[in-house]
Enzyme design. Structure first.
Site, short mmCIF file in Angstrom:
data_model
loop_
_atom_site.label_atom_id
_atom_site.label_comp_id
_atom_site.label_asym_id
_atom_site.label_seq_id
_atom_site.Cartn_x
_atom_site.Cartn_y
_atom_site.Cartn_z
N HIS A 141 -11.53 93.67 16.98
CA HIS A 141 -12.30 93.24 15.85
C HIS A 141 -11.91 91.76 15.67
O HIS A 141 -10.80 91.49 15.60
CB HIS A 141 -12.37 94.10 14.57
CG HIS A 141 -12.97 95.41 14.94
ND1 HIS A 141 -13.18 96.21 13.72
CD2 HIS A 141 -13.38 96.10 15.81
CE1 HIS A 141 -13.89 97.27 13.98
NE2 HIS A 141 -13.95 97.22 15.37
N GLU A 169 -11.34 90.26 12.92
CA GLU A 169 -10.18 90.37 11.85
C GLU A 169 -8.83 90.66 12.39
O GLU A 169 -7.78 89.76 12.13
CB GLU A 169 -10.35 91.25 10.77
CG GLU A 169 -11.71 91.06 9.82
CD GLU A 169 -12.81 91.75 10.24
OE1 GLU A 169 -13.70 92.48 9.62
OE2 GLU A 169 -12.83 92.25 11.59
N CYS A 202 -14.32 96.74 7.98
CA CYS A 202 -14.25 98.13 8.32
C CYS A 202 -12.69 98.58 7.88
O CYS A 202 -11.85 98.10 7.44
CB CYS A 202 -14.24 98.42 9.80
SG CYS A 202 -12.81 98.01 10.95
N CYS A 249 -9.75 97.44 9.84
CA CYS A 249 -9.45 96.05 9.65
C CYS A 249 -8.75 95.91 8.17
O CYS A 249 -7.91 95.26 7.79
CB CYS A 249 -10.68 95.18 9.67
SG CYS A 249 -11.22 94.96 11.32
#
Length: 157
Positions: free
Chosen positions: A56, A58, A86, A89
């Site tokens: 992801h 992040e 999410c 993260c």
């Protein structure tokens, strides 16, 4: 005059990363990490490209920032991300001690910054993160909606 230290300025940089994800066929989420008004890391979702569920925006930006600072503790940094982080993260954000998260679009189904859960500010955590939401929310939401519209159309064919 453009304020080069504003949330909007740094969110525009994150949005540029999200556009790269969109062009690559990835869920269009982009992130930048800022320390002392300078970007020290930037990334976008690369789950499909790297065949890695943890890739992801992040997470990739946190890894870059830790390398840039030679320290896993990202104290006094701000993470700008186009979509609410999410759960995964959000856990990484807490663990890396990021001070502030600024995000655009909310994620009511799997957001970890107040959308579905509030991992970033849970009182049981040893570290709580300041959160500001809604910065460039509309363009971030529209980009996500366009991406998923295209994806749904592919599956109908």
């Amino acid at each position: 005059m453009i304020d080069l230290t504003s949330d909007e300025h740094f969110m525009r940089e994150a949005f540029r990363e999200a556009e790269k994800a969109f062009e690559s066929g990835e869920v269009p989420v982009g992130a930048v990490i800022v320390l002392n008004n300078k970007i020290i890391a930037r990334s976008y979702n690369q789950v499909e490209m790297l065949k890695d569920a943890t890739a992801h925006a992040e997470i990739l930006a946190i890894t870059q920032a830790a390398q840039a600072l030679c320290n896993w503790r990202l104290q006094d940094t701000t993470l700008y991300v186009t979509k609410e982080p999410c759960f995964m993260c959000s856990g990484a954000i807490v663990n890396s001690r990021i001070k502030t998260v600024v995000f655009g679009a909310r994620d009511e189904k799997s957001g970890g910054a107040g959308g579905a859960l509030n991992i970033l500010q849970d009182e049981r955590q040893y570290h709580r993160v300041e959160v500001r939401c809604g910065v460039m929310e509309e363009p971030a939401r529209l980009l996500l909606q366009e991406f998923f519209k295209i994806q749904r159309a592919k599956y109908k064919e």
